[in-house]
Scaffold this motif. Structure first.
Motif, mmCIF file in Angstrom:
data_model
loop_
_atom_site.group_PDB
_atom_site.id
_atom_site.type_symbol
_atom_site.label_atom_id
_atom_site.label_comp_id
_atom_site.label_asym_id
_atom_site.label_seq_id
_atom_site.Cartn_x
_atom_site.Cartn_y
_atom_site.Cartn_z
ATOM 1 N N THR A 130 -65.230 29.658 -88.976
ATOM 2 C CA THR A 130 -64.574 29.471 -87.679
ATOM 3 C C THR A 130 -64.057 30.811 -87.177
ATOM 4 O O THR A 130 -64.012 31.803 -87.927
ATOM 5 C CB THR A 130 -63.383 28.507 -87.796
ATOM 6 N N ALA A 131 -63.661 30.820 -85.933
ATOM 7 C CA ALA A 131 -63.098 32.033 -85.337
ATOM 8 C C ALA A 131 -61.853 32.481 -86.087
ATOM 9 O O ALA A 131 -61.625 33.677 -86.306
ATOM 10 C CB ALA A 131 -62.780 31.782 -83.862
ATOM 11 N N ASP A 132 -61.038 31.518 -86.514
ATOM 12 C CA ASP A 132 -59.820 31.851 -87.259
ATOM 13 C C ASP A 132 -60.153 32.558 -88.563
ATOM 14 O O ASP A 132 -59.494 33.545 -88.936
ATOM 15 C CB ASP A 132 -59.021 30.573 -87.561
ATOM 16 N N ARG A 163 -61.448 36.136 -87.895
ATOM 17 C CA ARG A 163 -60.353 37.005 -87.435
ATOM 18 C C ARG A 163 -59.452 37.392 -88.609
ATOM 19 O O ARG A 163 -59.001 38.546 -88.716
ATOM 20 C CB ARG A 163 -59.549 36.274 -86.363
ATOM 21 N N VAL A 190 -61.809 36.654 -81.478
ATOM 22 C CA VAL A 190 -63.091 36.182 -81.976
ATOM 23 C C VAL A 190 -63.460 34.870 -81.293
ATOM 24 O O VAL A 190 -62.629 33.965 -81.171
ATOM 25 C CB VAL A 190 -63.045 35.961 -83.506
ATOM 26 N N ALA A 191 -64.705 34.790 -80.830
ATOM 27 C CA ALA A 191 -65.251 33.551 -80.292
ATOM 28 C C ALA A 191 -66.505 33.213 -81.075
ATOM 29 O O ALA A 191 -67.371 34.069 -81.259
ATOM 30 C CB ALA A 191 -65.571 33.704 -78.807
ATOM 31 N N VAL A 192 -66.577 31.970 -81.559
ATOM 32 C CA VAL A 192 -67.745 31.537 -82.341
ATOM 33 C C VAL A 192 -68.432 30.396 -81.594
ATOM 34 O O VAL A 192 -67.818 29.358 -81.331
ATOM 35 C CB VAL A 192 -67.328 31.065 -83.746
ATOM 36 N N HIS A 193 -69.699 30.622 -81.252
ATOM 37 C CA HIS A 193 -70.513 29.595 -80.605
ATOM 38 C C HIS A 193 -71.637 29.207 -81.575
ATOM 39 O O HIS A 193 -71.836 29.880 -82.597
ATOM 40 C CB HIS A 193 -71.090 30.138 -79.285
#
Lengths: 77, 289
Positions: free
Chosen positions: A20-22, A25, A38-41
């Protein structure tokens, strides 16, 4: 003498979203000591650093993304 | 021959009495009539006419020819039927409202401690005299701080709340690139309130924590996550298939985003889950953290 390339924003293509983004990061903060967004797609991960990061330091993150998400860096700004 | 005569002593005595008459009969008459030379006939005539006049007035007071009733008639009516009280409120003439009722009402006003208006007056008179205002700050009791001073301070705060200052203070872009606004009322005046910022990413291009991506929503639910969470998110369905999204959890309530519409979300979003009922569509996600 040439200065090392530095990056503010990078992007990866990923085959899975195993992190995940968390989590990403937190990894960056712990291993590289820098704050970021952070962005996760489903097929892409984007990272924006709060300050410029040298290319050498990005290798740590490249390896992590590669191992965890089968990702490859495609954008470095 | 026999002569009749008067006794001289008697006669002298009578003459002595006559000698006391020192005025003539004419003078006596004039004296009785007085300066107005009124005769008894005049007096009788005057009294008669005055009596008639005054009696007529008294009669009009005692008897009204209009309704044909005398004072006696009215007194008789009062004695027999009582007096109608027409100008008092209903509660006063209402037979159910007794003096006991009034007494109870007054007792209620006086309260459990049976305070009178005098008691209250005495208490109020003491305020300012024996009651000290010790718990207020100096500025409150200072004679130099007037209501004008307070008004000036309030005006200053009011001016700082002006919508123009809001845009400048919150730092959304440079305050000039808001492409769309919603009109509203602020502090009683019409103003432009920020509603939608279509060029949000451009406005925030100078920062780092912004996001602008397109993702595909299909019948299999996918997700995007953000860290730190996005503070403002705009999700636009650019395709012709309706989409459903969930915010911050895969079990959250689904929110529909019909084709060619969007949602602006003004609370932190750490994850977006998206899916369609059939087919696929493209969602544009914009925002900043």
């Amino acid at each position: 003498m040439t200065s090392e390339k530095r990056a503010y924003r990078i992007e990866y293509t990923v085959k899975n979203t195993g992190r995940t983004a968390d989590e990403i990061r937190k990894f960056i903060k712990d291993k590289m000591g820098i704050e970021c967004f952070v962005a996760v797609h489903p097929n892409r991960v984007k990272v924006a650093f709060s300050s410029a990061v040298p290319e050498s330091a990005l290798k740590i993150l490249d390896e992590y993304i590669s191992e965890q998400m089968e990702g490859k860096r495609i954008v470095t700004l | 021959m026999i002569f009749d005569y008067l006794d001289q002593k008697y006669l002298k005595n009578q003459l002595d009495k006559l000698s006391n008459l020192n005025i003539s009969l004419a003078d006596l008459r004039d004296a009785i009539r007085g300066s107005g030379a009124k005769t008894l006939t005049d007096i009788v005539d005057t009294i008669t006419s005055q009596v008639d006049t005054k009696t007529s007035v008294i009669d009009s007071r005692l008897y009204n020819s209009g309704d044909g009733k005398s004072v006696y008639d009215h007194l008789k009516t009062i004695a027999e039927t009582g007096v109608g009280i027409t100008n008092f409120p209903n509660w006063f003439t209402n037979s159910t409202v007794t003096t006991d009722t009034l007494n109870n009402t007054i007792a209620g006003l006086k309260g459990g401690d049976s305070r009178t208006l005098t008691d209250i007056y005495d208490k109020l008179s003491n305020i300012g005299g024996s009651v000290g205002i010790d718990n207020f700050p100096d500025w409150f009791t200072s004679s130099t701080v007037t209501t004008d001073t307070l008004k000036s301070s309030i005006d200053s705060i009011y001016n700082k709340l002006d919508i123009a200052n809001w845009i400048g203070k919150v730092g959304i872009g440079d305050g000039t690139n808001v492409a769309s606004v919603i009109s509203g009322t602020l502090a009683g005046s019409s103003a432009n309130l920020i509603g939608v910022a279509p060029d949000l990413v451009k406005m925030y291009a100078g920062g780092t924590n912004y996001e602008e991506s397109t993702v595909t929503a299909s019948t299999t639910e996918s997700s995007s996550s953000f860290s730190p969470p996005l503070k403002f998110v705009k999700i636009t369905n650019e395709g012709d298939v309706d989409a459903l999204i969930r915010l911050n959890g895969s079990s959250a309530t689904q929110i529909p985003i019909p084709a060619y519409t969007g949602k602006a979300i003004l609370f932190p979003v750490s994850a977006i889950y998206y899916v369609t009922s059939s087919g696929s569509t493209t969602l544009r996600i914009e925002g900043f953290a």
